[in-house]
Scaffold this motif. Structure first.
Motif, PDB file in Angstrom:
ATOM      1  N   TYR A 116       0.886  -1.158  -0.143  1.00  0.00           N
ATOM      2  CA  TYR A 116       0.035   0.027  -0.106  1.00  0.00           C
ATOM      3  C   TYR A 116       0.269   1.122  -0.093  1.00  0.00           C
ATOM      4  CZ  TYR A 116      -4.320  -3.305   1.091  1.00  0.00           C
ATOM      5  OH  TYR A 116      -5.292  -3.423   1.313  1.00  0.00           O
ATOM      6  N   THR A 120       1.132   2.841  -5.829  1.00  0.00           N
ATOM      7  CA  THR A 120       0.246   1.692  -6.444  1.00  0.00           C
ATOM      8  C   THR A 120      -1.553   2.667  -6.024  1.00  0.00           C
ATOM      9  OG1 THR A 120      -0.056   0.379  -4.180  1.00  0.00           O
ATOM     10  CG2 THR A 120       1.492  -0.199  -5.883  1.00  0.00           C
ATOM     11  N   VAL A 122      -4.102   4.628  -7.018  1.00  0.00           N
ATOM     12  CA  VAL A 122      -5.133   4.992  -8.691  1.00  0.00           C
ATOM     13  C   VAL A 122      -5.236   6.825  -8.103  1.00  0.00           C
ATOM     14  CG1 VAL A 122      -5.892   4.981 -10.785  1.00  0.00           C
ATOM     15  CG2 VAL A 122      -4.959   3.326  -9.565  1.00  0.00           C
ATOM     16  N   ASN A 127     -10.433  11.476  -4.790  1.00  0.00           N
ATOM     17  CA  ASN A 127      -9.551  10.291  -3.814  1.00  0.00           C
ATOM     18  C   ASN A 127      -8.637  11.666  -4.140  1.00  0.00           C
ATOM     19  OD1 ASN A 127      -8.027   9.536  -5.257  1.00  0.00           O
ATOM     20  ND2 ASN A 127      -9.114   7.485  -5.268  1.00  0.00           N
ATOM     21  N   THR A 154     -16.768   1.436   2.461  1.00  0.00           N
ATOM     22  CA  THR A 154     -15.904   0.557   2.924  1.00  0.00           C
ATOM     23  C   THR A 154     -15.496   0.776   1.741  1.00  0.00           C
ATOM     24  OG1 THR A 154     -16.499  -1.324   3.219  1.00  0.00           O
ATOM     25  CG2 THR A 154     -17.996  -1.035   2.770  1.00  0.00           C
ATOM     26  N   GLY A 155     -14.390   0.181   1.593  1.00  0.00           N
ATOM     27  CA  GLY A 155     -13.580  -0.871   0.398  1.00  0.00           C
ATOM     28  C   GLY A 155     -13.199   0.617  -0.713  1.00  0.00           C
ATOM     29  N   LEU A 156     -12.872   2.068  -0.071  1.00  0.00           N
ATOM     30  CA  LEU A 156     -12.561   3.160  -1.297  1.00  0.00           C
ATOM     31  C   LEU A 156     -11.032   3.327  -1.067  1.00  0.00           C
ATOM     32  CD1 LEU A 156     -15.646   5.370  -0.800  1.00  0.00           C
ATOM     33  CD2 LEU A 156     -15.059   3.888  -2.220  1.00  0.00           C
ATOM     34  N   GLY A 157      -9.885   2.698   0.349  1.00  0.00           N
ATOM     35  CA  GLY A 157      -8.618   2.984  -0.323  1.00  0.00           C
ATOM     36  C   GLY A 157      -8.209   3.934   0.729  1.00  0.00           C
ATOM     37  N   LYS A 158      -9.461   3.823   1.962  1.00  0.00           N
ATOM     38  CA  LYS A 158      -8.742   4.693   3.437  1.00  0.00           C
ATOM     39  C   LYS A 158      -7.685   3.985   3.864  1.00  0.00           C
ATOM     40  CE  LYS A 158     -12.409   4.488   5.120  1.00  0.00           C
ATOM     41  NZ  LYS A 158     -13.121   3.795   5.130  1.00  0.00           N
ATOM     42  N   THR A 159      -7.882   2.698   4.207  1.00  0.00           N
ATOM     43  CA  THR A 159      -6.484   1.491   5.236  1.00  0.00           C
ATOM     44  C   THR A 159      -5.327   2.098   3.670  1.00  0.00           C
ATOM     45  OG1 THR A 159      -8.203   0.594   5.277  1.00  0.00           O
ATOM     46  CG2 THR A 159      -6.474  -0.472   5.204  1.00  0.00           C
ATOM     47  N   HIS A 160      -5.561   2.125   2.665  1.00  0.00           N
ATOM     48  CA  HIS A 160      -4.249   2.171   1.692  1.00  0.00           C
ATOM     49  C   HIS A 160      -3.682   3.224   2.043  1.00  0.00           C
ATOM     50  CE1 HIS A 160      -2.897   1.319  -2.715  1.00  0.00           C
ATOM     51  NE2 HIS A 160      -2.114   2.098  -2.680  1.00  0.00           N
ATOM     52  N   LYS A 289      -4.458  -2.759 -10.874  1.00  0.00           N
ATOM     53  CA  LYS A 289      -4.215  -3.784 -10.447  1.00  0.00           C
ATOM     54  C   LYS A 289      -3.986  -5.109 -11.976  1.00  0.00           C
ATOM     55  CE  LYS A 289      -5.765  -2.320  -6.478  1.00  0.00           C
ATOM     56  NZ  LYS A 289      -5.291  -2.160  -4.756  1.00  0.00           N
ATOM     57  N   VAL A 313     -14.221  -0.359  -4.907  1.00  0.00           N
ATOM     58  CA  VAL A 313     -13.464  -1.078  -4.946  1.00  0.00           C
ATOM     59  C   VAL A 313     -12.931  -2.050  -4.856  1.00  0.00           C
ATOM     60  CG1 VAL A 313     -10.456  -0.325  -5.745  1.00  0.00           C
ATOM     61  CG2 VAL A 313     -12.091   0.902  -4.902  1.00  0.00           C
ATOM     62  N   ARG A 314     -12.902  -2.409  -3.342  1.00  0.00           N
ATOM     63  CA  ARG A 314     -12.680  -3.655  -3.006  1.00  0.00           C
ATOM     64  C   ARG A 314     -13.181  -5.120  -3.585  1.00  0.00           C
ATOM     65  NH1 ARG A 314     -13.927  -3.408   2.434  1.00  0.00           N
ATOM     66  NH2 ARG A 314     -11.191  -3.365   2.772  1.00  0.00           N
ATOM     67  N   GLU A 317     -11.560  -5.713  -7.438  1.00  0.00           N
ATOM     68  CA  GLU A 317     -10.868  -6.545  -7.168  1.00  0.00           C
ATOM     69  C   GLU A 317     -11.225  -7.457  -7.187  1.00  0.00           C
ATOM     70  OE1 GLU A 317      -8.070  -4.712  -3.994  1.00  0.00           O
ATOM     71  OE2 GLU A 317      -6.103  -6.075  -4.754  1.00  0.00           O
TER      72      GLU A 317
HETATM   73  N1  LIG Z   1      -7.576   4.918  -5.749  1.00  0.00           N
HETATM   74  C1  LIG Z   1      -6.765   3.100  -5.674  1.00  0.00           C
HETATM   75  N2  LIG Z   1      -6.097   2.711  -6.024  1.00  0.00           N
HETATM   76  C2  LIG Z   1      -6.038   1.625  -5.971  1.00  0.00           C
HETATM   77  N3  LIG Z   1      -6.250   0.469  -5.240  1.00  0.00           N
HETATM   78  C3  LIG Z   1      -7.116   1.386  -4.109  1.00  0.00           C
HETATM   79  C4  LIG Z   1      -7.823   2.250  -4.325  1.00  0.00           C
HETATM   80  N4  LIG Z   1      -8.486   2.426  -3.376  1.00  0.00           N
HETATM   81  C5  LIG Z   1      -9.188   1.449  -3.333  1.00  0.00           C
HETATM   82  N5  LIG Z   1      -7.829   0.610  -3.519  1.00  0.00           N
HETATM   83  C6  LIG Z   1      -7.095  -1.280  -2.636  1.00  0.00           C
HETATM   84  O1  LIG Z   1      -9.550  -1.532  -2.495  1.00  0.00           O
HETATM   85  C7  LIG Z   1      -9.087  -2.121  -1.829  1.00  0.00           C
HETATM   86  C8  LIG Z   1      -9.795  -2.151  -0.395  1.00  0.00           C
HETATM   87  O2  LIG Z   1      -9.006  -0.681  -0.264  1.00  0.00           O
HETATM   88  P1  LIG Z   1      -8.720  -0.343   1.435  1.00  0.00           P
HETATM   89  O3  LIG Z   1      -8.482  -1.531   2.600  1.00  0.00           O
HETATM   90  O4  LIG Z   1      -7.530   0.254   1.367  1.00  0.00           O
HETATM   91  O5  LIG Z   1     -10.335   0.220   1.785  1.00  0.00           O
HETATM   92  P2  LIG Z   1     -11.056   1.410   3.291  1.00  0.00           P
HETATM   93  O6  LIG Z   1     -11.492   2.204   2.596  1.00  0.00           O
HETATM   94  O7  LIG Z   1      -9.993   1.414   4.235  1.00  0.00           O
HETATM   95  O8  LIG Z   1     -12.137   0.446   3.534  1.00  0.00           O
HETATM   96  P3  LIG Z   1     -12.593   0.065   4.993  1.00  0.00           P
HETATM   97  O9  LIG Z   1     -13.650   0.689   5.647  1.00  0.00           O
HETATM   98  O10 LIG Z   1     -13.327  -1.032   4.442  1.00  0.00           O
HETATM   99  O11 LIG Z   1     -11.507  -0.456   5.459  1.00  0.00           O
HETATM  100  C9  LIG Z   1      -7.531  -2.435  -1.450  1.00  0.00           C
HETATM  101  O12 LIG Z   1      -7.229  -3.439  -1.861  1.00  0.00           O
HETATM  102  C10 LIG Z   1      -6.518  -0.514  -2.061  1.00  0.00           C
HETATM  103  O13 LIG Z   1      -5.196  -1.537  -2.574  1.00  0.00           O
END
Ligand SMILES: Nc1ncnc2c1ncn2[C@@H]1O[C@H](COP(=O)(O)OP(=O)(O)OP(=O)(O)O)[C@@H](O)[C@H]1O
Length: 447
Positions: A116, A120, A122, A127, A154-160, A289, A313-314, A317
């Motif tokens: 992360y 990597t 996008v 975002n 959820t799954g929008l890239g916050k953790t990333h 990806k 995004v999750r 993927e």
């Molecule tokens: N803009 C992006 N570019 C590349 N990968 C992304 C992007 N946004 C999300 N992802 C990928 O989507 C997956 C889910 O992202 P992530 O875990 O960061 O979501 P989150 O917002 O933290 O969700 P949660 O609230 O469920 O924890 C990860 O594999 C992450 O790499």
């Protein structure tokens, strides 16, 4: 800190909200000399905000304090760099938050996911701001924005992004102690510490890091002891300028059962929404990806998946992984036909929720109008705008043609639908409220 600047801040404390003061003015460094006051902003965003919103007020207060008008110069950089005789540095260095270092455990193991990174990730409209803020924080921990809070579905890239910031901090300074935890882990550690009567050790552990990253803080809701402890940890880190990055699944002020004083602290730094990516960004993420995984996917396939899977995004993927595994198993190339065939059920699930009648119903509920009024010929503004939004959503989220959509909206002409789509797209670019409504509706319909 310059004495004059300190007095200026004290004065402004009575005039500005704590949030504004902490976000924009506290991060500034100051140096005064015979030529006036030099203010250094940690990044260009802060510089612009200070210049546009606060400069006249700062100048007025300084004039009051010094008894004459005093020129104020603003630039990105740090007063420390000037003190040793060089020019202010526009690219900030990773400062080492002092107090913490000595107390840290000797063998510190960071727990960041090395995949992360910002490279990597996008970037798209949805975002962009979150990415920029995370980068600023990584380049200038404890000073740019503290805390940085990323929120969104959820799954929008916050953790990333959170890990990317941590990884970049460590790239700049390999000794930087970054601790990442999901909020449940924080709760678990605390319960364990209470059980084993080792709260001192717990406190030391969390307060001895240079940056603390806590994911999904909505789980703190209703857990009073945890919030209390987190509040103290937060204060200790904040005071000694250690960086805090948090994520939440919604705007924290909207999380029930989160203590008001904690909510207020969270607002001291910068909160940025991460929105669901638009079609182009979804397609770009998929291609990126696929490339990373060494899977051959054509643009047509990426566009097909991006068009049909809008939730997050999750899920996108997940679909790519399924496709890659099946293609590998059957030894077939990933064509659009193969994707349609392999993901038939999955694509159907995503398509199901989004039908024109469903959009009409949700939009009517959202704006508090009656469905039959939404579909009627009445042109009052309170109906016309929701109707245009519903039409534009139908074009965006379904495969129906303009004439078909017109037909579903009480037999309107296709040019009316086209006009609605253009109007709403333009409004989304210029009107924040409209964009929020639009994104909220997409979330409701596709989530
Ligand atoms: N803009 C992006 N570019 C590349 N990968 C992304 C992007 N946004 C999300 N992802 C990928 O989507 C997956 C889910 O992202 P992530 O875990 O960061 O979501 P989150 O917002 O933290 O969700 P949660 O609230 O469920 O924890 C990860 O594999 C992450 O790499």
């Amino acid at each position: 800190m310059s004495d004059l600047w300190r007095r200026c801040l004290e004065r402004l404390e009575g005039e500005l909200s704590a949030e504004d003061l902490h976000t924009w003015l506290m991060p500034l460094q100051a140096r005064d000399d015979a030529d006036g006051l030099q203010l250094y902003a940690p990044n260009p965003y802060t510089l612009d905000a200070v210049r546009d919103r606060y400069l006249p007020r700062i100048e007025a207060v300084l004039a009051l304090l010094s008894g004459h008008s005093l020129p104020v110069r603003l630039e990105v950089g740090s007063s420390a760099a000037v003190a040793v005789g060089s020019r202010p540095v526009p690219t900030p260095t990773v400062a080492k938050p002092a107090a913490a270092a000595e107390a840290a455990p000797v063998n510190f193991h960071h727990n960041l996911d090395p995949h992360y990174t910002f490279e990597t990730f996008v970037e798209g409209k949805s975002n962009q701001l979150g990415k920029a803020a995370a980068m600023q924080v990584a380049q200038n921990p404890g000073r740019a924005y503290n805390p940085l809070l990323l929120y969104g579905g959820t799954g929008l890239g916050k953790t990333h992004l959170m890990h990317a910031a941590g990884n970049l901090m460590r790239e700049h300074n390999p000794n930087f102690k970054v601790l990442y935890l999901r909020s449940e882990q924080f709760v678990g550690s605390m319960i364990e510490a209470l059980r084993t009567k080792s709260m001192d050790e717990f406190k030391r552990r969390f307060r001895s890091v240079d940056a603390l990253l806590i994911d999904d803080i909505q789980f703190f809701a209703g857990k009073d002891t945890t919030q209390e402890e987190f509040f103290h940890t937060f204060n200790a880190l904040f005071e000694s300028k250690q960086q805090i990055i948090l994520t939440c699944d919604r705007y924290p002020k909207e999380v029930d059962k989160l203590e008001p004083r904690l909510k207020s602290r969270l607002g001291w730094g910068l909160s940025v929404a991460i929105e669901p990516p638009d079609f182009e960004t979804r397609a770009a993420i998929l291609l990126a990806k696929a490339h990373d995984k060494g899977v051959k996917v054509s643009e047509d396939v990426a566009m097909l998946l991006a068009k049909r899977i809008r939730s997050n995004v999750r899920d996108l993927e997940g679909a790519l992984n399924t496709l890659a595994a099946r293609a590998n198993f059957y030894g077939r190339p990933i064509t659009t036909d193969f994707a349609e065939e392999t993901l038939r059920d999955l694509l159907a699930t995503h398509a199901q929720a989004v039908t024109v009648p469903n959009i009409q119903k949700i939009v009517a509920e959202y704006f508090g109008v009656r469905l039959q009024d939404l579909l009627s010929k009445r042109r009052v503004r309170s109906l016309a705008r929701p109707r245009q939004i519903a039409m534009a959503l139908s074009k965006e989220l379904t495969e129906h043609s303009l004439p078909e959509i017109g037909e579903a909206f009480g037999g309107r002409d296709h040019t009316t639908v086209l006009h609605a789509c253009r109007t709403i797209r333009k409004l989304c670019e210029t009107d924040t409220r409209m964009r929020q409504d639009w994104e909220q509706l997409i979330r409701t319909l596709t989530g």
